[in-house]
Motif scaffolding. Structure first.
Motif, PDB file in Angstrom:
ATOM      1  N   TRP A  43       0.410  -1.351  -0.141  1.00  0.00           N
ATOM      2  CA  TRP A  43      -0.025  -0.188  -0.008  1.00  0.00           C
ATOM      3  C   TRP A  43       0.532   1.587   0.396  1.00  0.00           C
ATOM      4  O   TRP A  43       0.875   2.164  -0.505  1.00  0.00           O
ATOM      5  CB  TRP A  43      -0.773   0.264   1.278  1.00  0.00           C
ATOM      6  N   ASN A  44       1.693   1.100   0.867  1.00  0.00           N
ATOM      7  CA  ASN A  44       2.799   2.417   0.786  1.00  0.00           C
ATOM      8  C   ASN A  44       3.337   2.836  -0.572  1.00  0.00           C
ATOM      9  O   ASN A  44       3.701   4.258  -0.727  1.00  0.00           O
ATOM     10  CB  ASN A  44       3.611   2.062   2.444  1.00  0.00           C
ATOM     11  N   ALA A  45       4.342   1.472  -0.462  1.00  0.00           N
ATOM     12  CA  ALA A  45       4.271   1.658  -2.040  1.00  0.00           C
ATOM     13  C   ALA A  45       4.122   2.221  -3.612  1.00  0.00           C
ATOM     14  O   ALA A  45       4.156   3.037  -3.924  1.00  0.00           O
ATOM     15  CB  ALA A  45       5.321   0.404  -2.470  1.00  0.00           C
ATOM     16  N   ASP A  46       3.138   2.356  -3.812  1.00  0.00           N
ATOM     17  CA  ASP A  46       1.840   1.711  -4.904  1.00  0.00           C
ATOM     18  C   ASP A  46       1.157   3.221  -4.107  1.00  0.00           C
ATOM     19  O   ASP A  46       1.374   4.291  -5.456  1.00  0.00           O
ATOM     20  CB  ASP A  46       0.534   1.534  -4.682  1.00  0.00           C
ATOM     21  N   MET A  47       0.784   3.624  -3.192  1.00  0.00           N
ATOM     22  CA  MET A  47       0.710   4.936  -3.061  1.00  0.00           C
ATOM     23  C   MET A  47       1.988   6.902  -2.690  1.00  0.00           C
ATOM     24  O   MET A  47       1.861   7.325  -3.344  1.00  0.00           O
ATOM     25  CB  MET A  47       0.177   5.263  -1.424  1.00  0.00           C
ATOM     26  N   SER A  48       2.516   5.715  -2.743  1.00  0.00           N
ATOM     27  CA  SER A  48       4.046   6.745  -2.457  1.00  0.00           C
ATOM     28  C   SER A  48       4.151   7.343  -3.815  1.00  0.00           C
ATOM     29  O   SER A  48       4.589   8.196  -4.812  1.00  0.00           O
ATOM     30  CB  SER A  48       5.332   6.167  -1.997  1.00  0.00           C
ATOM     31  N   GLU A  49       4.114   6.135  -4.877  1.00  0.00           N
ATOM     32  CA  GLU A  49       4.931   6.577  -5.954  1.00  0.00           C
ATOM     33  C   GLU A  49       3.222   7.744  -6.565  1.00  0.00           C
ATOM     34  O   GLU A  49       3.408   8.334  -7.372  1.00  0.00           O
ATOM     35  CB  GLU A  49       4.479   4.856  -7.391  1.00  0.00           C
ATOM     36  N   GLU A  50       1.958   7.097  -6.226  1.00  0.00           N
ATOM     37  CA  GLU A  50       0.703   8.385  -6.712  1.00  0.00           C
ATOM     38  C   GLU A  50       0.720   9.763  -6.404  1.00  0.00           C
ATOM     39  O   GLU A  50       0.097   9.955  -6.606  1.00  0.00           O
ATOM     40  CB  GLU A  50      -0.569   7.392  -6.580  1.00  0.00           C
ATOM     41  N   LEU A  51       1.085   9.581  -4.983  1.00  0.00           N
ATOM     42  CA  LEU A  51       2.468  10.930  -4.741  1.00  0.00           C
ATOM     43  C   LEU A  51       2.011  12.094  -5.433  1.00  0.00           C
ATOM     44  O   LEU A  51       2.001  13.078  -5.124  1.00  0.00           O
ATOM     45  CB  LEU A  51       2.264  10.531  -3.412  1.00  0.00           C
ATOM     46  N   LYS A  52       3.377  11.428  -5.463  1.00  0.00           N
ATOM     47  CA  LYS A  52       4.729  11.660  -6.555  1.00  0.00           C
ATOM     48  C   LYS A  52       3.929  13.016  -7.683  1.00  0.00           C
ATOM     49  O   LYS A  52       4.329  14.000  -7.301  1.00  0.00           O
ATOM     50  CB  LYS A  52       5.816  11.237  -7.188  1.00  0.00           C
ATOM     51  N   ALA A  53       2.771  12.715  -7.917  1.00  0.00           N
ATOM     52  CA  ALA A  53       2.176  13.511  -8.821  1.00  0.00           C
ATOM     53  C   ALA A  53       1.328  14.955  -8.464  1.00  0.00           C
ATOM     54  O   ALA A  53       0.800  15.639  -8.791  1.00  0.00           O
ATOM     55  CB  ALA A  53       0.991  13.085  -9.445  1.00  0.00           C
ATOM     56  N   PHE A  54       1.233  14.923  -7.069  1.00  0.00           N
ATOM     57  CA  PHE A  54       0.508  15.922  -6.049  1.00  0.00           C
ATOM     58  C   PHE A  54       1.910  16.072  -5.467  1.00  0.00           C
ATOM     59  O   PHE A  54       1.725  17.105  -4.278  1.00  0.00           O
ATOM     60  CB  PHE A  54      -0.409  15.011  -4.881  1.00  0.00           C
ATOM     61  N   ASP A  55       3.284  16.181  -5.611  1.00  0.00           N
ATOM     62  CA  ASP A  55       3.975  16.540  -4.660  1.00  0.00           C
ATOM     63  C   ASP A  55       4.024  16.700  -3.295  1.00  0.00           C
ATOM     64  O   ASP A  55       3.866  17.186  -2.794  1.00  0.00           O
ATOM     65  CB  ASP A  55       4.184  18.225  -5.794  1.00  0.00           C
ATOM     66  N   MET A  56       4.216  15.018  -2.668  1.00  0.00           N
ATOM     67  CA  MET A  56       3.500  14.821  -1.929  1.00  0.00           C
ATOM     68  C   MET A  56       3.878  13.443  -1.708  1.00  0.00           C
ATOM     69  O   MET A  56       3.929  12.514  -2.278  1.00  0.00           O
ATOM     70  CB  MET A  56       1.602  14.518  -1.535  1.00  0.00           C
ATOM     71  N   THR A  57       4.210  13.702   0.164  1.00  0.00           N
ATOM     72  CA  THR A  57       4.731  12.512   0.624  1.00  0.00           C
ATOM     73  C   THR A  57       3.728  11.483   1.462  1.00  0.00           C
ATOM     74  O   THR A  57       2.568  11.973   1.352  1.00  0.00           O
ATOM     75  CB  THR A  57       5.364  12.603   1.942  1.00  0.00           C
ATOM     76  N   THR A  58       3.894  10.203   1.545  1.00  0.00           N
ATOM     77  CA  THR A  58       3.238   9.424   1.757  1.00  0.00           C
ATOM     78  C   THR A  58       3.158  10.278   3.740  1.00  0.00           C
ATOM     79  O   THR A  58       2.364   9.967   4.522  1.00  0.00           O
ATOM     80  CB  THR A  58       4.150   8.029   2.469  1.00  0.00           C
ATOM     81  N   ALA A  59       4.009  10.235   4.303  1.00  0.00           N
ATOM     82  CA  ALA A  59       4.134  10.967   5.504  1.00  0.00           C
ATOM     83  C   ALA A  59       2.898  11.687   5.443  1.00  0.00           C
ATOM     84  O   ALA A  59       1.692  12.696   6.024  1.00  0.00           O
ATOM     85  CB  ALA A  59       5.915  11.661   6.315  1.00  0.00           C
ATOM     86  N   LYS A  60       2.793  13.083   5.032  1.00  0.00           N
ATOM     87  CA  LYS A  60       2.123  14.172   4.306  1.00  0.00           C
ATOM     88  C   LYS A  60       0.769  13.480   3.750  1.00  0.00           C
ATOM     89  O   LYS A  60      -0.308  14.704   5.173  1.00  0.00           O
ATOM     90  CB  LYS A  60       2.542  15.315   3.850  1.00  0.00           C
ATOM     91  N   MET A  61       0.584  13.159   3.482  1.00  0.00           N
ATOM     92  CA  MET A  61      -0.429  12.526   3.212  1.00  0.00           C
ATOM     93  C   MET A  61      -1.588  11.430   4.348  1.00  0.00           C
ATOM     94  O   MET A  61      -2.387  12.013   4.809  1.00  0.00           O
ATOM     95  CB  MET A  61      -0.609  11.332   1.932  1.00  0.00           C
ATOM     96  N   ARG A  62      -1.258  10.661   4.797  1.00  0.00           N
ATOM     97  CA  ARG A  62      -1.037  10.380   6.655  1.00  0.00           C
ATOM     98  C   ARG A  62      -1.657  11.770   7.144  1.00  0.00           C
ATOM     99  O   ARG A  62      -2.403  11.729   7.870  1.00  0.00           O
ATOM    100  CB  ARG A  62       0.443   9.579   7.321  1.00  0.00           C
ATOM    101  N   VAL A  63      -0.818  12.479   7.847  1.00  0.00           N
ATOM    102  CA  VAL A  63      -1.406  14.070   8.581  1.00  0.00           C
ATOM    103  C   VAL A  63      -2.584  14.903   8.027  1.00  0.00           C
ATOM    104  O   VAL A  63      -3.233  14.465   8.671  1.00  0.00           O
ATOM    105  CB  VAL A  63      -0.170  14.395   8.215  1.00  0.00           C
ATOM    106  N   LEU A  64      -2.222  14.774   6.394  1.00  0.00           N
ATOM    107  CA  LEU A  64      -3.307  15.262   5.429  1.00  0.00           C
ATOM    108  C   LEU A  64      -4.598  14.440   6.274  1.00  0.00           C
ATOM    109  O   LEU A  64      -5.680  14.848   6.605  1.00  0.00           O
ATOM    110  CB  LEU A  64      -3.457  15.646   4.351  1.00  0.00           C
TER     111      LEU A  64
END
Length: 168
Positions: A43-64
């Protein structure tokens, strides 16, 4: 024995009569912590890839994600919910505050504690990412019935309660 899974593995010590299965008897594919780690890592690896398009990291996504449903949390609370070390959370929040995604203010009853809240910009950033997260989430549970899903969620909550209660 059922497949490579031995019946009674989760029984009480009395039921096991002092014996425990070897890892070979149990097998990695029947060892729940291993499977949970694999699911989370994928999940984290896939989301990390997807988040690059939003200029966001997994850690930031989790916080938000956390702050989008529960604002005003202290760093230690956010660290627990985001499953992140407190030092990593501190650096993440510093960056997010600089970006205008969160604000941190002293807690009313204890000025030593700073509460973190999501800003409008932060909520907009999360709302932009959410459809991608939900799409991945939906794909992850393809072929799983609502009843199976609810059973899984109930079991995970029970396991989490056991872990908290037993300080594992």
């Amino acid at each position: 024995m059922v497949g490579r899974y031995r019946r009674g593995v989760l029984g009480s010590a009395d039921e096991r009569k002092g014996s425990i299965p070897s890892m070979g008897e149990l097998g990695l594919n029947h060892f729940a912590p291993y499977l949970l780690n694999r699911v989370a890592a994928r999940w984290n690896a896939d989301m990390s890839e997807e988040l690059k398009a939003f200029d966001m990291t997994t850690a930031k996504m989790r916080v938000l994600a956390i702050l989008s449903v529960s604002s005003g949390l202290a760093i230690n609370e956010l660290s627990v919910y985001a499953v992140t070390e407190q030092s990593t959370m501190s650096r993440t929040l510093d960056s997010m505050e600089e970006q205008g995604l969160v604000t941190r203010t002293p807690r009313a009853d204890d000025a030593r504690v700073r509460e973190t809240s999501i800003t409008e910009k932060g909520l907009a950033a999360f709302n932009a990412v959410w459809p991608t997260m939900y799409e991945r989430y939906s794909k992850m549970f393809e072929g799983v019935s609502e009843e199976e899903y609810q059973t899984l969620i109930a079991l995970l909550h029970r396991i989490l309660g056991n872990i908290r209660r037993n300080d594992l």
